[in-house]
Design an enzyme around this catalytic site. Structure first.
Site, PDB file in Angstrom:
ATOM      1  N   GLY A  14     -13.975  -0.548  -4.884  1.00  0.00           N
ATOM      2  CA  GLY A  14     -14.142  -1.683  -5.799  1.00  0.00           C
ATOM      3  C   GLY A  14     -14.026  -1.338  -7.270  1.00  0.00           C
ATOM      4  O   GLY A  14     -14.556  -2.069  -8.120  1.00  0.00           O
ATOM      5  N   ASN A 105      -1.865  -9.331  -5.964  1.00  0.00           N
ATOM      6  CA  ASN A 105      -2.294  -8.080  -5.350  1.00  0.00           C
ATOM      7  C   ASN A 105      -1.972  -6.920  -6.285  1.00  0.00           C
ATOM      8  O   ASN A 105      -1.008  -6.990  -7.047  1.00  0.00           O
ATOM      9  CB  ASN A 105      -1.515  -7.884  -4.031  1.00  0.00           C
ATOM     10  CG  ASN A 105      -1.852  -6.575  -3.332  1.00  0.00           C
ATOM     11  OD1 ASN A 105      -3.034  -6.202  -3.207  1.00  0.00           O
ATOM     12  ND2 ASN A 105      -0.845  -5.857  -2.872  1.00  0.00           N
ATOM     13  N   HIS A 107      -0.977  -2.888  -6.226  1.00  0.00           N
ATOM     14  CA  HIS A 107      -0.485  -1.875  -5.285  1.00  0.00           C
ATOM     15  C   HIS A 107      -0.240  -0.558  -6.037  1.00  0.00           C
ATOM     16  O   HIS A 107       0.329  -0.571  -7.130  1.00  0.00           O
ATOM     17  CB  HIS A 107       0.814  -2.370  -4.625  1.00  0.00           C
ATOM     18  CG  HIS A 107       1.306  -1.425  -3.579  1.00  0.00           C
ATOM     19  ND1 HIS A 107       0.729  -1.343  -2.324  1.00  0.00           N
ATOM     20  CD2 HIS A 107       2.285  -0.489  -3.608  1.00  0.00           C
ATOM     21  CE1 HIS A 107       1.354  -0.405  -1.634  1.00  0.00           C
ATOM     22  NE2 HIS A 107       2.297   0.128  -2.383  1.00  0.00           N
TER      23      HIS A 107
HETATM   24  C1  GAR Z   1      -6.260   0.607  -5.332  1.00  0.00           C
HETATM   25  O1  GAR Z   1      -5.680   1.806  -5.768  1.00  0.00           O
HETATM   26  C2  GAR Z   1      -5.198  -0.370  -4.870  1.00  0.00           C
HETATM   27  O2  GAR Z   1      -3.988  -0.221  -5.532  1.00  0.00           O
HETATM   28  C3  GAR Z   1      -5.053   0.025  -3.422  1.00  0.00           C
HETATM   29  O3  GAR Z   1      -6.362   0.285  -2.995  1.00  0.00           O
HETATM   30  C4  GAR Z   1      -7.102   0.844  -4.075  1.00  0.00           C
HETATM   31  C5  GAR Z   1      -8.448   0.184  -4.142  1.00  0.00           C
HETATM   32  O4  GAR Z   1      -9.274   0.841  -5.058  1.00  0.00           O
HETATM   33  N1  GAR Z   1      -4.440  -1.035  -2.674  1.00  0.00           N
HETATM   34  C6  GAR Z   1      -3.568  -0.845  -1.709  1.00  0.00           C
HETATM   35  O5  GAR Z   1      -3.212   0.258  -1.345  1.00  0.00           O
HETATM   36  C7  GAR Z   1      -3.023  -2.111  -1.089  1.00  0.00           C
HETATM   37  N2  GAR Z   1      -1.837  -1.866  -0.373  1.00  0.00           N
HETATM   38  P1  GAR Z   1     -10.619   0.174  -5.562  1.00  0.00           P
HETATM   39  O6  GAR Z   1     -11.372  -0.303  -4.305  1.00  0.00           O
HETATM   40  O7  GAR Z   1     -11.351   1.284  -6.248  1.00  0.00           O
HETATM   41  O8  GAR Z   1     -10.280  -0.959  -6.483  1.00  0.00           O
END
Ligand code: GAR
Length: 187
Positions: A14, A105, A107
């Site tokens: 998060g 989103n 990515h």
């Molecule tokens: C982020 O780096 C986001 O880009 C990735 O998950 C992470 C969540 O981090 N999303 C994906 O890979 C979606 N395909 P967070 O929970 O610390 O924000």
């Protein structure tokens, strides 16, 4: 400025949620986060939401009707923007159509390169010179909607999965908020 009501979907740590919450305290930032939804009851991001008194909905994705449960809640909070911030579940075409408003989103790659999972490992294995992050609108193709913005950096020989993740996420925290500002620039 009349702020839009937003909902953030998370599955894990998060850190993007945290930066969105912090930016949304600024009265010139176009959204207020009214709801956080997660498919993971252990997601650390739940703590940030609680600390900021934001309601949390924990969904059980094994239940057939889980997307209907989400839609019901989202209507209750008059949500007009959904931000997927590390939500590791594919959103159905039906959900996208039924919601009928903006879904974005973040990515961790320079799309259209490296859609899907394990991006940092694939970026390194492919000897990329640059990498970064993309904020895009969500459509029914995985990581395939229109790009709102990207931020990038040059990869160093000494970089590894851990450092790429750290550098990418630092950029993500700025990119997500900038993308939201861009979306509502002319509203
Ligand atoms: C982020 O780096 C986001 O880009 C990735 O998950 C992470 C969540 O981090 N999303 C994906 O890979 C979606 N395909 P967070 O929970 O610390 O924000």
């Amino acid at each position: 400025m009349v702020k839009k009501n937003a909902c953030v979907f998370i599955s894990g740590y998060g850190s993007n949620l945290k930066s969105l919450i912090s930016n949304s305290r600024n009265q010139n930032f176009p959204i207020n986060i009214k709801l956080v939804i997660t498919n993971n009851k252990h997601a650390k991001g739940i703590i940030f939401a609680k600390q900021n008194s934001i309601p949390i909905l924990i969904i059980n994705t094994k239940k057939n009707s889980f997307e209907n449960d989400i839609l019901r809640e989202i209507r209750k909070y008059k949500i007009s923007l959904i931000c997927l911030a590390g939500y590791m579940k594919i959103i159905s075409k039906k959900f996208i159509n039924n919601f009928g408003k903006k879904i974005i989103n973040i990515h961790p790659s320079l799309l259209p390169k490296f859609k899907g999972l394990d991006t940092f490992k694939r970026v390194l294995n492919n000897n990329e010179k640059k990498t970064g992050c993309t904020v895009h609108f969500v459509n029914d193709k995985l990581d395939g909607g229109k790009t709102i913005l990207q931020k990038s950096f040059f990869i160093k020989k000494s970089d590894n999965i851990k450092t790429l993740k750290y550098k990418t996420q630092k950029l993500e925290h700025r990119a997500f908020s900038e993308a939201i500002i861009n979306i509502y620039r002319y509203d």
